[in-house]
Design a protein around this motif. Structure first.
Motif, PDB file in Angstrom:
ATOM      1  N   PHE A   1      94.336  71.666  82.926  1.00  0.00           N
ATOM      2  CA  PHE A   1      92.818  71.963  82.469  1.00  0.00           C
ATOM      3  C   PHE A   1      92.284  70.539  81.939  1.00  0.00           C
ATOM      4  O   PHE A   1      91.132  70.305  82.007  1.00  0.00           O
ATOM      5  CB  PHE A   1      92.747  72.998  81.358  1.00  0.00           C
ATOM      6  N   ALA A   2      93.395  69.881  81.560  1.00  0.00           N
ATOM      7  CA  ALA A   2      92.683  68.490  80.913  1.00  0.00           C
ATOM      8  C   ALA A   2      92.887  67.238  82.200  1.00  0.00           C
ATOM      9  O   ALA A   2      93.040  65.965  81.559  1.00  0.00           O
ATOM     10  CB  ALA A   2      93.457  68.189  79.767  1.00  0.00           C
ATOM     11  N   LYS A   3      93.411  67.312  83.374  1.00  0.00           N
ATOM     12  CA  LYS A   3      93.224  66.487  84.328  1.00  0.00           C
ATOM     13  C   LYS A   3      92.252  65.543  84.378  1.00  0.00           C
ATOM     14  O   LYS A   3      92.780  64.315  84.759  1.00  0.00           O
ATOM     15  CB  LYS A   3      93.791  67.370  85.574  1.00  0.00           C
ATOM     16  N   GLU A   4      91.168  65.926  84.359  1.00  0.00           N
ATOM     17  CA  GLU A   4      89.963  64.929  84.581  1.00  0.00           C
ATOM     18  C   GLU A   4      90.119  63.808  83.297  1.00  0.00           C
ATOM     19  O   GLU A   4      89.664  62.669  83.719  1.00  0.00           O
ATOM     20  CB  GLU A   4      88.643  65.692  84.216  1.00  0.00           C
ATOM     21  N   PHE A   5      90.849  64.240  82.377  1.00  0.00           N
ATOM     22  CA  PHE A   5      90.610  63.254  81.153  1.00  0.00           C
ATOM     23  C   PHE A   5      92.203  62.701  81.417  1.00  0.00           C
ATOM     24  O   PHE A   5      92.102  61.251  81.368  1.00  0.00           O
ATOM     25  CB  PHE A   5      90.628  63.924  79.724  1.00  0.00           C
ATOM     26  N   LEU A   6      93.152  63.115  81.599  1.00  0.00           N
ATOM     27  CA  LEU A   6      94.523  62.558  81.531  1.00  0.00           C
ATOM     28  C   LEU A   6      94.813  61.780  82.726  1.00  0.00           C
ATOM     29  O   LEU A   6      95.641  60.607  82.598  1.00  0.00           O
ATOM     30  CB  LEU A   6      95.436  63.732  81.347  1.00  0.00           C
TER      31      LEU A   6
ATOM     32  N   CYS B   1      96.547  58.215  82.059  1.00  0.00           N
ATOM     33  CA  CYS B   1      97.938  57.986  82.495  1.00  0.00           C
ATOM     34  C   CYS B   1      98.018  56.610  83.319  1.00  0.00           C
ATOM     35  O   CYS B   1      98.788  55.873  83.224  1.00  0.00           O
ATOM     36  CB  CYS B   1      98.592  59.090  83.020  1.00  0.00           C
ATOM     37  N   ILE B   2      97.128  56.618  84.396  1.00  0.00           N
ATOM     38  CA  ILE B   2      97.160  55.609  85.466  1.00  0.00           C
ATOM     39  C   ILE B   2      96.853  54.261  84.670  1.00  0.00           C
ATOM     40  O   ILE B   2      97.504  53.077  84.809  1.00  0.00           O
ATOM     41  CB  ILE B   2      96.240  55.843  86.496  1.00  0.00           C
ATOM     42  N   GLY B   3      95.908  54.313  83.878  1.00  0.00           N
ATOM     43  CA  GLY B   3      95.218  53.053  83.139  1.00  0.00           C
ATOM     44  C   GLY B   3      96.683  52.436  82.240  1.00  0.00           C
ATOM     45  O   GLY B   3      96.831  51.528  81.950  1.00  0.00           O
ATOM     46  N   GLY B   4      97.330  53.748  81.534  1.00  0.00           N
ATOM     47  CA  GLY B   4      98.493  53.278  80.694  1.00  0.00           C
ATOM     48  C   GLY B   4      99.550  52.713  81.450  1.00  0.00           C
ATOM     49  O   GLY B   4     100.245  51.602  81.002  1.00  0.00           O
ATOM     50  N   ILE B   5     100.052  53.226  82.566  1.00  0.00           N
ATOM     51  CA  ILE B   5     101.032  52.681  83.443  1.00  0.00           C
ATOM     52  C   ILE B   5     100.653  51.631  84.029  1.00  0.00           C
ATOM     53  O   ILE B   5     101.550  50.457  83.916  1.00  0.00           O
ATOM     54  CB  ILE B   5     101.266  53.676  84.558  1.00  0.00           C
TER      55      ILE B   5
ATOM     56  N   SER C   1      86.085  57.758  88.166  1.00  0.00           N
ATOM     57  CA  SER C   1      87.381  57.599  87.593  1.00  0.00           C
ATOM     58  C   SER C   1      87.935  56.492  87.793  1.00  0.00           C
ATOM     59  O   SER C   1      88.652  55.750  86.725  1.00  0.00           O
ATOM     60  CB  SER C   1      88.255  58.578  88.769  1.00  0.00           C
ATOM     61  N   PHE C   2      87.532  55.431  88.547  1.00  0.00           N
ATOM     62  CA  PHE C   2      88.081  54.225  88.570  1.00  0.00           C
ATOM     63  C   PHE C   2      87.584  53.248  87.562  1.00  0.00           C
ATOM     64  O   PHE C   2      88.399  52.525  87.272  1.00  0.00           O
ATOM     65  CB  PHE C   2      87.958  53.370  90.085  1.00  0.00           C
TER      66      PHE C   2
ATOM     67  N   VAL D   1      88.428  50.829  82.016  1.00  0.00           N
ATOM     68  CA  VAL D   1      88.205  51.014  80.736  1.00  0.00           C
ATOM     69  C   VAL D   1      89.527  51.088  79.612  1.00  0.00           C
ATOM     70  O   VAL D   1      89.854  50.541  78.801  1.00  0.00           O
ATOM     71  CB  VAL D   1      87.094  51.903  80.285  1.00  0.00           C
ATOM     72  N   TYR D   2      90.027  52.160  80.480  1.00  0.00           N
ATOM     73  CA  TYR D   2      91.434  52.517  79.571  1.00  0.00           C
ATOM     74  C   TYR D   2      92.362  51.392  79.482  1.00  0.00           C
ATOM     75  O   TYR D   2      92.972  51.240  78.812  1.00  0.00           O
ATOM     76  CB  TYR D   2      92.148  53.799  80.085  1.00  0.00           C
TER      77      TYR D   2
END
Length: 361
Positions: A24-29, A33-37, A146-147, A152-153
């Motif tokens: 349910f939180a995929k739009e946020f996560l 996660c991609i930005g963090g990796i 999303s990109f 930003v992340y």
């Protein structure tokens, strides 16, 4: 007995709640996660820039430019090769028409449906052009937003990395702070090793597939080599998908059985080299996940987050494995996820290859 059963039920309930939250939180996560990796991938470069007395903000901005340059190069490379592939669109269109005609004849002979009736069914099933344009615009808008959020992340996770690390250390008890610091360091280093190893693997696959397909005389050999290499992001499935597409397009172009068989043989040789030499040499045992849990991670990733979940499944599972390996109650889970240790007799070839590489260096 009742207590142990209640404990198992509680663990299953917690697991269900975690996966529900991820879904349910995929739009946020997903962007986070991609930005963090990606931030983890650029972390050594950012640290190097800061050691050269460059202000943190400028160092992070240079990393952002590096990421955008990398994306631009990949898109340009694929776009150039796709434009070459489009030159053969007339041949592909003709072959497609012939294939559709054969399918229509088969349906008519088998189900006794005339071509006019088949067209009516297809017309009723197909969405309108307006809805297709609306879906396309919505997809492009969603991707761009999303990109941008991902970038930003990426920037802020790099900039505030020490702040976040200090927070995680402060969050733990004083007696466990040293262990938490070690876990953070090892998770970061292992994720970097995985990402760098994957990048090296993709580059080497480009070379091997490129040589193999070019020697065979496959049309647009470099494009398909790049495609098969990039699809290595999805283990097992990626390479098979890329090779299948290569075989199908070659067959549409009228390739004989010898060429199609050669493509399959090239795939087998590349997989043999990758599995027995490149993976042990580049990735290392500490980031290896066994085949069973690789498939499980890919399936769960697709169910929860779709295509981004497939891409993120392996690095996130590798990080989770390292966390399990350094927390006593979770060590059995790390052992379960990890690859079976290769006996020394079976790893002699890899060790000899490592010595040869070190000697040449």
């Amino acid at each position: 007995m009742t207590t142990s059963l209640a404990s198992v039920i509680k663990k299953l309930l917690v697991l269900f709640l975690i996966f529900s939250g991820l879904f349910f939180a995929k739009e946020f996560l997903i962007p986070l996660c991609i930005g963090g990796i990606l931030a983890t991938l650029f972390l050594p470069f950012c640290n190097w820039l800061e050691k050269k007395k460059l202000p943190k903000g400028i160092a992070v901005f240079v990393c952002l430019l590096g990421l955008l340059l990398l994306v631009f190069v990949l898109i340009s490379l694929l776009g150039y090769k796709i434009s070459e592939l489009i030159n053969d669109i007339a041949v592909l269109k003709q072959k497609s028409i012939e294939t559709v005609t054969q399918i229509q004849k088969y349906i008519f002979n088998t189900l006794n449906l005339s071509i006019e009736e088949q067209y009516k069914i297809l017309k009723n099933e197909q969405p309108s052009y307006a809805s297709m344009v609306q879906i396309m615009i919505g997809s492009i808008t969603s991707f761009l937003s999303s990109f941008i959020l991902l970038l930003v992340y990426f920037v802020f996770l790099l900039y505030y990395r020490n702040h976040i690390k200090t927070f995680l250390i402060k969050l733990t008890a004083k007696s466990q702070q040293a262990e938490m610091q070690e876990i953070i360091q090892k998770v970061t280093s292992v994720s970097q090793q995985y990402l760098f190893g994957l990048s090296k693997m993709i580059f080497l696959l480009w070379i091997m597939y490129g040589i193999g397909f070019s020697v065979l005389g496959v049309q647009n050999a470099i494009f398909f080599a790049i495609l098969c290499g990039l699809l290595e992001i999805v283990p097992f499935i990626g390479n098979i998908t890329g090779t299948t597409l290569t075989v199908l397009v070659a067959a549409i172009h009228g390739a004989n059985f010898e060429l199609l068989g050669g493509i399959v043989i090239v795939y087998g040789i590349v997989q043999l080299i990758q599995g027995w030499v490149l993976e042990p040499l580049i990735l290392g045992p500490q980031v290896k996940i066994n085949s069973l849990f690789t498939i499980i991670a890919l399936v769960l990733g697709e169910l929860i987050w779709g295509i981004p979940g497939i891409i993120l499944a392996i690095p996130i599972t590798a990080m989770f494995k390292i966390i399990c390996d350094h927390i006593e109650p979770l060590k059995p889970y790390g052992f379960l996820i990890g690859e079976i240790q290769i006996p020394k007799k079976e790893s002699v070839f890899v060790e000899k290859f490592k010595k040869i590489v070190k000697t040449k260096k």
